[in-house]
Write a protein that holds these residues in place. Structure first.
Motif, short mmCIF file in Angstrom:
data_model
loop_
_atom_site.label_atom_id
_atom_site.label_comp_id
_atom_site.label_asym_id
_atom_site.label_seq_id
_atom_site.Cartn_x
_atom_site.Cartn_y
_atom_site.Cartn_z
N HIS A 1 2.81 5.54 -3.79
CA HIS A 1 1.41 5.62 -4.19
C HIS A 1 0.78 4.24 -4.36
O HIS A 1 -0.27 4.11 -4.99
N GLY A 2 1.40 3.23 -3.83
CA GLY A 2 0.86 1.89 -3.95
C GLY A 2 1.17 1.30 -5.32
O GLY A 2 1.91 1.88 -6.13
N LYS B 1 2.00 2.91 2.48
CA LYS B 1 1.77 3.82 3.60
C LYS B 1 3.06 4.10 4.37
O LYS B 1 3.26 5.19 4.90
N LEU C 1 -6.25 1.73 -2.03
CA LEU C 1 -4.80 1.64 -1.86
C LEU C 1 -4.44 0.28 -1.26
O LEU C 1 -3.42 -0.31 -1.60
N CYS D 1 0.83 -1.21 0.00
CA CYS D 1 0.00 0.00 0.00
C CYS D 1 0.86 1.25 0.00
O CYS D 1 0.39 2.34 -0.35
#
Lengths: 271, 364
Positions: A118-119, A75, B124, A73
């Motif tokens: 951005h994944g 993150k 995402l 992902c």
């Protein structure tokens, strides 16, 4: 004509030495004044929330990446940039996520679009795999391995990068002259030259967080627990449990750097 | 004077050149600088003087940097309602700031922290993507939801099925139908397992006694105990489970005799059984006392005794030996008959107390 060449050179040397000493003294005083100004500000702006306190005895930290859990992902990459003021430019990263795709012939493809920040879900990122018979694919996140034998520390010509007692490699930004020798020396590509500060930069395992008993930002935001941080000496910690109960490997063990980032489920394709 | 001007002019030229270089070089190589733009490099550093002398100071500088991600502990202080939903849902392992973003400014100064509501935040992680572990919850977003946003159905704090409004829960067309009536209060995973579902129970490990009668019908004669009868009904005939050859009324625990795990049809040994269990199977003998040469009734006027085993005596329909003596007054069957390899009568008298002699041997 009371001045001979000899006496001129002597006086010139004295004057130059005086100027140099004054300059060094001035920059030292300036540094002191700066740190005195900054410290109270930072203390005041700390969140008032209680943070989980780790035991105060000396630690030797370790990091575990579970590649079987990572969902790509990104993150962690975004959080690292936010927490550590890493440039938004995707060429500069303290951590990044790679995707490995292995086809029927055993050919391995590796991609890391914008370092994974951005994944990996967008079509342009995936279109290249549409005609490939994928046998397996997985994500591997990378970061500074905080080696026990760090080549970057060895090569630094000015002693600007060093290892802390608890096993984290840091860069003294006021000493680094930006020669990039360490960037060349790191076999994991974990360092870069900060384009704004013009000093070598790298993952610190969020040294400001871990020294307050918090987890590094990437560990904090990982939604699937693919990143773990702690002290393996504490048998109850997540890393100690992960290291005990899983098959563990490190990146490029043959180089003898003794990385302190340990991987679960690493494939032979991963370097 | 001539001797002085030459070196002075030379020195001045050198300084001018250095100054020009200092101004020009960073502008010429903006990306690859010599790191002399913003900082003064002390002469001592270049010469290597001092070495690691300022390391402790630098460590403190690194420690003093400002924390951005405040951690979930700081959220619980104010947002109890959201936290309560989040704690029980499928996102319980996901930190608040993973979705909500950096919160230290919000927690320290109560500056507003805008919530991202677009589906991009969800996809995402949850759009089907090459490389994700197949066990991770992911959907082809358009097929799954069309143009609807994720948050129009799912509660981000508790996004799983249990957090969905009931009218939105759709059965998957590919999922097999349930082969029996669904009992409202029944727990599916009790029989079908958790994680990797099994179509029917392969073993009986971890089951509690009342669960047995969900599948196994009770024996021919008497009635079932209360609730079990109603629970057993939906499964009758649908599950290929052998019926129980005895009454279950008054039986405290099925697994006591039949074991859990791989269930055995009848008890193979008597290990770990207490005396109360013996009479579940073994009928008390005809009163007063029969059998062996010197066996006598411990109780006077044995004809009046109602053996304790009577109420459940029908269990022993499968030809277990009836007891050759009455059981009134006996408390520990194993004392005489052993608890492991069962012996029909005491083969020796080792370890017996003198008071026990007269249990069998009559006095003149």
């Amino acid at each position: 004509m009371g001045i001979t060449r000899r006496s001129f050179l002597r006086r010139a040397a004295v004057v130059l030495a005086g100027v140099a000493a004054a300059g060094a003294g001035w920059s030292y005083l300036k540094g002191l004044a700066q740190s005195a100004n900054e410290a109270p500000d930072q203390a005041a702006s700390l969140p008032s929330a209680p943070v989980q306190q780790r035991t105060p005895q000396p630690h030797h930290w370790a990091f575990v990446v579970d590649t079987t859990k990572c969902i790509g992902c990104g993150k962690c990459v975004a959080a690292c940039k936010e927490e550590n003021n890493v440039p938004e430019d995707p060429h500069f990263n303290r951590t990044w996520v790679e995707r490995y795709v292995i086809d029927e012939q055993g050919e391995a493809y590796v991609d890391s679009p914008d370092a994974g920040v951005h994944g990996f879900e967008s079509w342009p990122v995936n279109s290249k795999y549409q005609n490939i018979q994928v046998v397996k694919s997985f994500f591997v996140s990378k970061l500074c391995n905080q080696c026990e034998n760090p080549p970057c520390v060895q090569v630094c010509p000015v002693g600007a990068t060093y290892k802390t007692e608890d096993g984290v490699i840091l860069v003294n930004r006021s000493r680094c002259i930006g020669c990039r020798y360490c960037i060349q020396a790191c076999p994991y590509g974990a360092r870069f030259l900060d384009p704004n500060l013009r000093v070598a930069d790298k993952c610190t395992w969020c040294y400001h967080r871990i020294s307050k008993g918090m987890d590094p930002a990437c560990v904090e935001v990982c939604p699937v627990g693919a990143r773990m941080f702690g002290d393996p000496a504490d048998p109850d910690s997540a890393v100690a449990k992960a290291l005990r109960e899983n098959r563990i490997s490190v990146l490029k063990p043959n180089l003898g750097t003794r990385p302190q980032v340990f991987y679960i489920g690493l494939d032979q394709e991963v370097r | 004077m001539q001797h002085l001007t030459r070196p002075v002019l030379l020195l001045l030229t050198v300084f001018l050149l250095l100054g020009a270089a200092r101004w020009a070089i960073p502008r010429m190589f903006n990306q690859i600088s010599f790191a002399i733009q913003d900082r003064t490099v002390p002469v001592g550093t270049l010469l290597g003087a001092g070495g690691h002398a300022n390391v402790p100071q630098d460590i403190e500088a690194w420690k003093a940097r400002q924390v951005q991600y405040a951690g979930p502990a700081s959220c619980t202080q104010c947002h109890q309602e959201s936290v309560a939903q989040w704690k029980v849902g499928d996102h319980a392992g996901v930190s608040c700031e993973t979705c909500h973003g950096v919160a230290s400014d919000h927690t320290a100064n109560e500056t507003p922290l805008p919530t991202e509501t677009s589906s991009a935040l969800c996809t995402l992680c949850h759009s089907t993507t090459l490389g994700r572990p197949s066990s991770f919850s992911q959907v082809k977003v358009h097929q799954h939801a069309g143009e609807a946003t994720c948050a129009s159905c799912h509660n981000p704090h508790n996004p799983g099925v249990q957090g969905l409004p009931t009218d939105l829960i759709r059965p998957k067309p590919s999922a097999p139908l349930v082969q029996h009536v669904v009992v409202a209060e029944a727990n599916c995973t009790m029989c079908h397992g958790q994680g990797r579902l099994r179509p029917y129970p392969q073993d009986h490990a971890g089951w509690q006694s009342p669960g047995c009668l969900l599948c196994h019908e009770t024996g021919p004669t008497p009635t079932l105990v209360g609730a079990s009868a109603t629970l057993g009904a939906p499964f009758a005939g649908l599950v290929q489970a052998p019926s129980v050859p005895h009454v279950t009324d008054g039986v405290p625990s099925c697994t006591r005799c039949h074991d859990s795990g791989a269930v055995r049809p009848f008890p193979q040994d008597h290990i770990g059984w207490s005396a109360g269990v013996c009479l579940l199977c073994h009928q008390a003998g005809p009163a007063p006392a029969v059998g062996g040469t010197a066996v006598g009734s411990p109780a006077a006027g044995g004809g009046g005794d109602a053996p304790r085993g009577v109420s459940i005596s029908t269990i022993s329909a499968d030809g277990l030996p009836p007891l050759p003596h009455t059981v009134v007054g006996y408390t520990q069957c194993q004392d005489c008959h052993g608890s492991d390899q069962f012996r029909p009568f005491p083969s020796d008298h080792q370890g017996w107390e003198i008071t026990e002699c007269l249990l069998c041997h009559k006095s003149k």
